[in-house]
Design an enzyme around this catalytic site. Structure first.
Site, short mmCIF file in Angstrom:
data_model
loop_
_atom_site.label_atom_id
_atom_site.label_comp_id
_atom_site.label_asym_id
_atom_site.label_seq_id
_atom_site.Cartn_x
_atom_site.Cartn_y
_atom_site.Cartn_z
N ASP A 32 0.83 -0.92 -0.24
CA ASP A 32 0.03 0.00 0.03
C ASP A 32 0.92 0.81 -0.27
O ASP A 32 1.32 1.19 1.00
CB ASP A 32 -0.67 -0.27 0.85
CG ASP A 32 -1.65 1.10 0.70
OD1 ASP A 32 -2.98 0.16 0.93
OD2 ASP A 32 -1.88 2.08 1.59
N ILE A 33 0.19 2.39 -0.59
CA ILE A 33 1.22 3.45 -1.37
C ILE A 33 1.12 4.45 0.18
O ILE A 33 2.76 5.44 0.40
CB ILE A 33 0.95 4.31 -1.82
CG1 ILE A 33 2.55 4.65 -2.95
CG2 ILE A 33 0.04 4.80 -2.17
CD1 ILE A 33 2.13 5.12 -3.96
N GLN A 95 -14.29 2.49 1.31
CA GLN A 95 -13.67 1.99 0.36
C GLN A 95 -13.77 3.30 -0.70
O GLN A 95 -14.32 4.46 -0.57
CB GLN A 95 -14.69 1.39 -0.32
CG GLN A 95 -14.37 0.62 -1.61
CD GLN A 95 -14.81 -0.36 -2.45
OE1 GLN A 95 -15.41 -0.56 -2.25
NE2 GLN A 95 -14.60 -1.41 -3.99
N HIS A 101 -9.53 -4.75 -3.58
CA HIS A 101 -9.22 -5.09 -3.08
C HIS A 101 -8.96 -6.22 -1.54
O HIS A 101 -9.76 -5.56 -1.03
CB HIS A 101 -8.11 -4.27 -3.42
CG HIS A 101 -7.88 -2.85 -2.52
ND1 HIS A 101 -9.74 -2.43 -3.16
CD2 HIS A 101 -8.25 -2.90 -1.26
CE1 HIS A 101 -9.81 -1.10 -2.17
NE2 HIS A 101 -9.23 -1.12 -1.36
N HIS A 103 -7.06 -6.25 2.76
CA HIS A 103 -6.19 -5.17 2.56
C HIS A 103 -5.17 -6.01 3.81
O HIS A 103 -6.09 -7.25 4.76
CB HIS A 103 -6.04 -4.75 3.80
CG HIS A 103 -6.63 -2.85 3.30
ND1 HIS A 103 -6.23 -2.07 3.09
CD2 HIS A 103 -8.01 -2.32 2.60
CE1 HIS A 103 -7.18 -0.84 2.01
NE2 HIS A 103 -7.86 -1.29 2.32
P1 AMP Z 1 -9.76 0.96 0.07
O1 AMP Z 1 -10.14 2.18 1.48
O2 AMP Z 1 -10.28 -0.55 1.03
O3 AMP Z 1 -10.72 1.45 -0.98
O4 AMP Z 1 -8.47 1.65 0.48
C1 AMP Z 1 -7.72 1.60 -0.66
C2 AMP Z 1 -5.95 1.84 -0.51
O5 AMP Z 1 -5.75 1.74 -1.57
C3 AMP Z 1 -5.60 2.57 0.43
O6 AMP Z 1 -5.00 2.38 1.61
C4 AMP Z 1 -4.98 3.32 -0.39
O7 AMP Z 1 -3.16 4.17 0.28
C5 AMP Z 1 -4.14 2.81 -1.23
N1 AMP Z 1 -3.93 3.25 -2.75
C6 AMP Z 1 -4.50 4.32 -3.88
N2 AMP Z 1 -3.50 4.45 -4.54
C7 AMP Z 1 -2.41 2.98 -4.53
C8 AMP Z 1 -1.36 3.03 -5.18
N3 AMP Z 1 -1.54 3.29 -6.20
N4 AMP Z 1 -0.52 2.37 -4.92
C9 AMP Z 1 -0.66 1.72 -3.76
N5 AMP Z 1 -1.87 1.34 -2.91
C10 AMP Z 1 -2.73 2.55 -3.06
#
Ligand code: AMP
Ligand code: ZN
Length: 139
Positions: A32-33, A95, A101, A103
């Site tokens: 996760d970024i 979300q 995805h 976590h």
């Molecule tokens: P969610 O709230 O479950 O939709 O989580 C989305 C997750 O994606 C968050 O933890 C973000 O930090 C992560 N995220 C968003 N853009 C990227 C990216 N380009 N690479 C890796 N993780 C990302």
């Protein structure tokens, strides 16, 4: 259907960077970024599906299998006190990226149970974690 503007579809297509841990037919795992904790990893479906309702059973089974592999790699490398595994469906559930995805978030006792942060991870740390986890996932 893959979405042109979907960030995870871009990662799947290799058009956006990611610190990759694992790939197979149906899934990818990458760091996760914006890691909430050190080792925060995502397991993402290769095919674009918005949520648990749209994703097929076959793909969700593949996500569970990859999450299991990554969980063991996280335990082997970081030995966290706990490991949180979760998945959010819909803005009301928190979300923020509308491509399915899961976590995996290492946890220490007493930490606040945050789901997100806006602090980007150190790219070098994300890359070195991904490299180490990739080696352990492959075992
Ligand atoms: P969610 O709230 O479950 O939709 O989580 C989305 C997750 O994606 C968050 O933890 C973000 O930090 C992560 N995220 C968003 N853009 C990227 C990216 N380009 N690479 C890796 N993780 C990302
Ligand atoms: Zn997508």
């Amino acid at each position: 259907m893959a979405s042109e503007s979907c960030i995870f579809c871009k990662i799947v297509r290799g058009e956006a960077p990611a610190a990759m841990v694992f790939e197979d037919e149906h899934t990818l795992a990458f760091m996760d970024i914006f890691p909430v904790t050190d080792g925060h990893t995502l397991v993402v479906t290769r095919e674009h599906a918005e949520n648990v309702f749209e994703a097929s059973r076959e793909v969700l089974e593949a996500v569970a299998a990859t999450a299991k592999r990554v969980a063991h790699a996280l335990r082997d490398t970081l030995a966290p006190e706990g490991l949180m595994v979760f998945q959010l469906n819909g803005a009301a559930a928190g979300q923020t990226v509308f491509h399915y995805h899961m976590h995996l978030m290492p946890r220490a006792a007493g930490e606040p149970l945050l789901l997100h942060t806006r602090v980007p991870g150190d790219p070098q740390r994300l890359a070195s974690l991904a490299e180490t986890l990739a080696r352990h996932v492959a075992r």
